[in-house]
Design an enzyme around this catalytic site. Structure first.
Site, short mmCIF file in Angstrom:
data_model
loop_
_atom_site.label_atom_id
_atom_site.label_comp_id
_atom_site.label_asym_id
_atom_site.label_seq_id
_atom_site.Cartn_x
_atom_site.Cartn_y
_atom_site.Cartn_z
N TYR A 172 0.83 -1.20 0.00
CA TYR A 172 0.00 0.00 0.00
C TYR A 172 0.86 1.25 0.00
CZ TYR A 172 -3.24 3.63 1.16
OH TYR A 172 -3.97 4.78 1.11
N TRP A 177 1.16 5.61 -1.86
CA TRP A 177 0.91 6.48 -3.01
C TRP A 177 2.04 6.46 -4.02
CZ3 TRP A 177 -2.17 11.48 -3.36
CH2 TRP A 177 -3.45 11.32 -2.79
P1 PGD Z 1 3.83 8.17 1.29
O1 PGD Z 1 4.67 9.04 2.17
O2 PGD Z 1 3.15 8.83 0.15
O3 PGD Z 1 2.77 7.53 2.27
O4 PGD Z 1 0.73 6.54 3.21
P2 PGD Z 1 1.79 6.29 2.04
O5 PGD Z 1 2.51 5.03 2.34
O6 PGD Z 1 1.14 6.43 0.70
O7 PGD Z 1 4.70 6.93 0.83
C1 PGD Z 1 5.03 6.67 -0.49
C2 PGD Z 1 6.43 6.10 -0.53
O8 PGD Z 1 6.70 5.68 -1.87
C3 PGD Z 1 7.51 7.10 -0.17
O9 PGD Z 1 8.35 6.57 0.82
C4 PGD Z 1 8.27 7.33 -1.47
O10 PGD Z 1 9.65 7.59 -1.31
C5 PGD Z 1 8.04 6.03 -2.20
N1 PGD Z 1 8.15 6.14 -3.66
C6 PGD Z 1 7.86 7.20 -4.44
N2 PGD Z 1 8.05 6.87 -5.74
C7 PGD Z 1 8.46 5.59 -5.78
C8 PGD Z 1 8.80 4.70 -6.84
O11 PGD Z 1 8.74 5.00 -8.01
N3 PGD Z 1 9.16 3.44 -6.50
C9 PGD Z 1 9.23 3.05 -5.21
N4 PGD Z 1 9.61 1.80 -4.98
N5 PGD Z 1 8.91 3.87 -4.19
C10 PGD Z 1 8.52 5.12 -4.47
C11 PGD Z 1 -0.24 7.51 3.12
C12 PGD Z 1 -1.37 7.16 4.08
O12 PGD Z 1 -1.04 7.53 5.41
C13 PGD Z 1 -2.64 7.81 3.69
S1 PGD Z 1 -3.08 7.78 2.02
C14 PGD Z 1 -3.47 8.36 4.59
S2 PGD Z 1 -4.82 9.27 4.08
C15 PGD Z 1 -3.30 8.15 6.02
N6 PGD Z 1 -3.53 9.29 6.80
C16 PGD Z 1 -3.22 9.28 8.11
C17 PGD Z 1 -3.82 10.15 9.08
O13 PGD Z 1 -4.69 10.95 8.78
N7 PGD Z 1 -3.39 10.05 10.36
C18 PGD Z 1 -2.47 9.17 10.76
N8 PGD Z 1 -2.10 9.13 12.04
N9 PGD Z 1 -1.90 8.34 9.86
C19 PGD Z 1 -2.23 8.36 8.58
N10 PGD Z 1 -1.63 7.49 7.69
C20 PGD Z 1 -2.10 7.29 6.34
#
Ligand code: PGD
Length: 768
Positions: A109, A111
């Site tokens: 999971y 983004w």
């Molecule tokens: P990101 O920081 O976007 O968080 O959680 P999510 O795991 O989506 O992580 C994406 C990761 O992908 C990053 O580490 C980035 O470096 C890596 N990445 C980017 N491009 C690439 C690529 O091309 N290849 C690879 N292998 N990696 C890549 C988000 C999630 O967190 C979401 S959607 C929500 S809405 C939640 N919200 C909350 C909240 O409201 N409150 C709390 N306490 N916690 C939450 N967590 C949730």
């Protein structure tokens, strides 16, 4: 258009060029309000925090796979690609042969980044489907409650994905009641990309026409000040009580639309009786709700009357449902909108997630996009996405979800690409124990995130700036020809290249790659789309070479302004909803039949089950950040500019800060029953009294934490939050709320270490 290479991110389309001073980023010229998050992009092209070559955890390399308490604190050794891929392929083979695909978790999971071909999860899913499948996850952290609940209530997920269009609100709504607000920070991002930021402009235009706004949130800045909203600073987690009391007012003052309830809803009798006290003997009056919500009864009564006077849109942000019993405020909002009788009318009714991303309400998502085929999932075994730690810690144990009794599979190999569970999950110390229970953890990452630091195998991944792709998103109106801005840093490889090499070692190379290079795939996906689904949808797109030369392609406008459930409202017999009754279910016999006391058959008030007490007297709001997307590029300029005393900001009301003897700008410690972290204090009257707000996404730094005697020395709020599902219905993320205390940090704050390269022995891995 400015010079540079066209590119795209979840927070905006842009052009980028490599200059002697680093990568220079210029917003897309058609973007009326580009996101400040573009300021974070340039750091991705620097070595800071980058995984520059593949690494392996010493304990795993030397001692082999298995549960290991050293995971997360062990040394990392740099290794050669081929040697490491051989070992990973061997481990895959061992797990598949001995335990089958149900022992592999490839839910991945997260983004990740914009771009249709290099979308990391799609790549991993395609790879695992070639190998007989793997356990995946259902639903999202964003709106898991709505994904499960809304099909029971209205038959699909439209309210959270494509509700009534903004243009309809702009033109027709008299009153917007925004539970959780319409925060600009969240409307700046959209999964897959957003080429124009329009939400703020839409809201301004609605206001200029005369629309009024009521903000229901403990945080005043959840709605732009220029909208001049009435602010109901509710107690966190009390929205359902507020909504039920408003419903009660409509009922007793006969302000409800009985004809709509009769024609378009089912179970209204049960719901209305519950408002009068059926079942629990409690009338859900404004006087009942006042102490629960912190809002005076008179204000609640007046708001209900105001809602009945004109065209009203009731919106619930995704975050309001990202809470314990988060099903209730969402279902209660649907009930309120149904009683007002405006569902299906322009600018009226309800929506779930306006401004929770910039995509919601923008377009209906009806046009197809270039898509990487993933093959069918041969295993079809899923766990609710936010139950990953439970699954790792409790293999074989039963759990309930959405009326089903399931058992967690025994996961041994975890393969993650494109997500950061050590950002997105709750109770990170528990997640750490869960990751330690796995036998092997493989992570693809461009950056040394905390997830990478809790892996055995860290596969150095390129960023989008280092590859070409087609940028496109379901609710956007442009395809962007994402070009390569600079060559890969160090030895970083595309996820596709890494998975192709693994697939070849596992005997499914040809199936996975179909003989194409990454660049050939990008062209192939575009051309397949252009000549197939796009042509069938009447979209006349240019050939690939012309698309690249132009840098982008604008999709045609959608045929008509969307009003959710308009045809259902006009003729429910001919256009029924896909619920058992064909109508909006204010009482669902299906849900009632599950027998869940934490989510009964109609909207109810369930008091939060972690309330402040003497030890933890404050209510934490852990919301999404304003200066980065989730945890992405936390070391970027915009994110770093927002830090206070080098830590994640913690906002507290002036009266609470004074009572605690705390001053603006000082380093503080937050503690909950689960963990503790440092933060930098911002005293602000935009926060309700008794509430402390700290955004998610600061990278988990247990090393700096250890030096300070806390769990995280930098400010990852998820060390404080609770790892528990919303209810047995959706089992969704509840990360928004927790009970905490805040105190001064005594001593010298430790240096933040989480952006450093991890410790390595300096010995070559081969030397052991
Ligand atoms: P990101 O920081 O976007 O968080 O959680 P999510 O795991 O989506 O992580 C994406 C990761 O992908 C990053 O580490 C980035 O470096 C890596 N990445 C980017 N491009 C690439 C690529 O091309 N290849 C690879 N292998 N990696 C890549 C988000 C999630 O967190 C979401 S959607 C929500 S809405 C939640 N919200 C909350 C909240 O409201 N409150 C709390 N306490 N916690 C939450 N967590 C949730």
């Amino acid at each position: 258009m400015s010079t540079g290479t066209p590119h795209s991110s979840h927070w905006g389309a842009f052009r980028a060029e490599q200059t002697p001073a680093g990568v220079r980023v210029t917003a897309h010229p058609d973007d009326p309000e580009p996101s400040p998050l573009l300021g974070n992009v340039a750091v991705a092209a620097t070595p800071t925090a980058r995984v520059l070559r593949p690494h392996v955890r010493r304990g795993w390399w030397e001692d082999g796979p298995g549960p290991d308490p050293r995971r997360g604190s062990d040394e990392f050794l740099p290794v050669e690609w081929d040697e490491l891929l051989d070992r990973v392929a061997g481990e895959y083979r061992r797990v598949l042969d001995e335990h089958g695909p149900q022992a592999v978790f490839a839910g991945s999971y997260g983004w990740a980044s914009a771009g249709r071909f290099h979308h990391a999860q799609s790549q991993v899913h395609r790879f695992s489907h070639c190998l007989g499948g793997a356990v995946r996850s259902s639903w999202t952290y964003s709106h898991g409650v709505g994904e499960v609940l809304m099909p029971h209530v209205v038959g699909n997920q439209e309210p959270l994905l494509s509700p009534t269009a903004w243009s309809s609100i702009e033109a027709h709504t008299d009153l917007v009641i925004a539970l959780g607000g319409l925060p600009a920070k969240n409307s700046e991002v959209a999964s897959g990309g957003i080429s124009r930021h329009e939400v703020a402009g839409r809201l301004r235009a609605a206001r200029a026409r005369g629309a009024q706004f009521v903000l229901v949130s403990p945080l005043r800045d959840d709605l732009a000040a220029e909208l001049d909203a009435d602010w109901l600073d509710v107690v966190p987690g009390s929205d359902a009580a507020l909504l039920l009391a408003m419903c009660h007012v409509l009922l007793v003052e006969d302000l409800l639309d009985r004809d709509f309830l009769e024609r378009c809803t089912a179970g209204a009798d049960v719901f209305l009786a519950s408002l009068r006290g059926a079942g629990d003997g409690v009338e859900k009056t404004p006087e009942w709700a006042a102490p629960l919500t912190g809002i005076e009864a008179g204000r609640i009564r007046e708001l209900a009357r105001r809602a009945a006077r004109g065209r009203t849109m009731v919106t619930v942000s995704w975050s309001v449902a990202r809470t314990r019993f988060g099903e209730q405020p969402l279902w209660a909002a649907v009930a309120l909108a149904a009683m007002l009788g405006q569902v299906g009318l322009p600018g009226g009714g309800f929506g779930h997630g306006y401004a929770s991303t910039g995509g919601v309400g923008r377009r209906s998502g009806s046009y197809p996009l270039p898509t990487l085929p993933q093959f069918a999932d041969p295993l079809r075994l899923r766990i609710p996405v936010a139950r990953i730690a439970d699954a790792l810690l409790h293999p074989g144990e039963p759990y309930e979800v959405d009326g089903r009794r399931e058992r967690y599979p025994h996961l041994r190999l975890v393969h993650w690409a494109g997500g950061n569970p050590f950002h997105h999950h709750q109770d990170l110390l528990r997640l750490r124990r869960a990751f330690q229970a796995a036998e092997t953890v493989v992570v693809h990452e461009p950056f040394w995130t905390s997830t990478a630091r809790h892996a055995d195998v860290v596969l150095a991944t390129t960023t989008t700036l280092e590859r070409t792709d087609v940028g496109a998103a379901r609710y956007d109106d442009r395809l962007i020809a994402m070009g390569r801005v600079h060559p890969p840093l160090g030895q970083a490889r595309d996820d596709y290249a890494v998975l192709s090499a693994l697939a070849a070692r596992l005997g499914v190379g040809e199936r996975f790659t179909e003989g194409r290079s990454a660049e050939e795939w990008v062209e192939h996906l575009y051309e397949q789309w252009r000549t197939g689904p796009a042509a069938r949808a009447g979209i006349s797109a240019p050939r690939y070479a012309d698309f690249i030369a132009a840098g982008e392609f604008a999709l045609p406008p959608e045929p008509a302004e969307k009003v959710m459930f308009a045809s259902f409202r006009a003729d429910p017999g001919t256009y029924p909803l896909r619920t058992p009754s064909g109508r909006i279910e204010l009482h669902s016999q299906t849900v009632a039949g599950f027998g869940y006391d934490d989510c009964p058959g109609h909207p109810v008030w369930l008091a939060p089950d972690e309330e402040p007490d003497e030890e933890f007297p404050l209510r934490l709001i852990a919301n999404n950040p304003a200066t980065r997307l989730h945890s992405q590029l936390d070391h970027g300029a915009t994110s770093q500019a927002g830090k206070v005393a080098g830590r994640e900001p913690v906002r507290l009301h002036p009266a609470d800060a004074a009572a605690l003897g705390l001053a603006d700008g000082q380093v503080v410690v937050l503690r909950s029953r689960r963990g503790s972290c440092l933060g930098g204090l911002l005293v602000s009257d935009a926060v309700r009294r008794g509430v402390v707000q700290m955004s998610t996404g600061a990278w988990f730094d247990p090393v700096a934490g250890a030096a300070a005697g806390v769990s995280c020395g930098y400010g990852n709020v998820n060390v404080l939050t609770r790892d528990i599902g919303s209810s047995r219905l959706a089992q969704a993320c509840t990360g928004q709320h927790a009970a905490v205390r805040v105190e001064a940090f005594e001593g010298t704050p430790p240096r933040v270490t989480v952006f450093d390269q991890p410790t390595a022995s300096g010995r070559s891995a081969a030397a052991g």
